[in-house]
Write a protein that holds these residues in place. Sequence first.
Motif: not given
Length: 276
Positions: A159-161, A147-157, A265-273, A71-76
């Motif tokens: 959130t993805a971490i 795909i899933l983690v990139q979508s979560l990253l788009a919802a917020g850093l 990842y999938l279940s959490f993503l489906t709950l994002q706005p 998750g911390l690597a997503l800071l990049m």
Amino acid sequence: MFLAQFPAKNPPMNDAGFFAVAHRQVNTFLAAVMFLTRLPVGRFHEFREEEVASSTIYFPIVGALVGLAGGLALLMSAALPSFLAVLISMLVTICLTGALHEDGLADSADGLIGGQDPQRRLEIMKDSRIGAYGALALWFSLTAKLILVQSLLAAGLVTAISASVIAHCLGRAATVALLTCLPYARIEYSKSSHFRNKVTFRQLAPVLVFAIVLSLLLLGLQGVFCLTAAFAVTFVCGLYFKDKIGGITGDCLGAANQLVELSAYLSFLTLQPGKA
């Protein structure tokens, strides 16, 4: 005076006793780290056969730490395209674990799908070569994770971490649940045979408590959905493994870990706005 003749049943622990218990727990934690990662902690660990099964109580903690590193690597993503940051995150977790779970997924797909009977399936799973089913399973798994983690990253850093920490934690908790509830199917020695029918519900209980509490702390009520998805996938995997080979192997544990991680990842993503 009468009571003084009877010593207390649980006398206070002295400093030596406390440090002995602490040392034993640290040693058990390092056993979990050695089994689940490639981190060079062997020189600090004293192998004890009786502590191997006990190390499973730390599996979700190790998983959470691996997920945190990824998750911390997503800071990049602040300086790089999001997909590249996710690829680096995936690379970090793969390097930490030595692709242990990905290898298990590929071997399980080859053996469980390609084999005609339990014995043949176990033989195929033991083969170090990867077949078509394994390659396809690995490709779909890694692509889905990207795909899933990139979508979560788009919802917020954050959130993805958070999702990375919980997904890896739940994946390792699932392996402990399977070790507890299913027999070990392979007779000959393997890396996972140290846990052969030795993990008890007493050890599973703190694993589940940690996974539940961490999910609720990081994800709130959304964590309930992730927990439910993880439980469902673990249950289905257990039924499938039992039907195909009569139990589990180390490869099965790796496969279940990957599938539970993806389900989180999938279940959490489906709950994002806007993602439902």
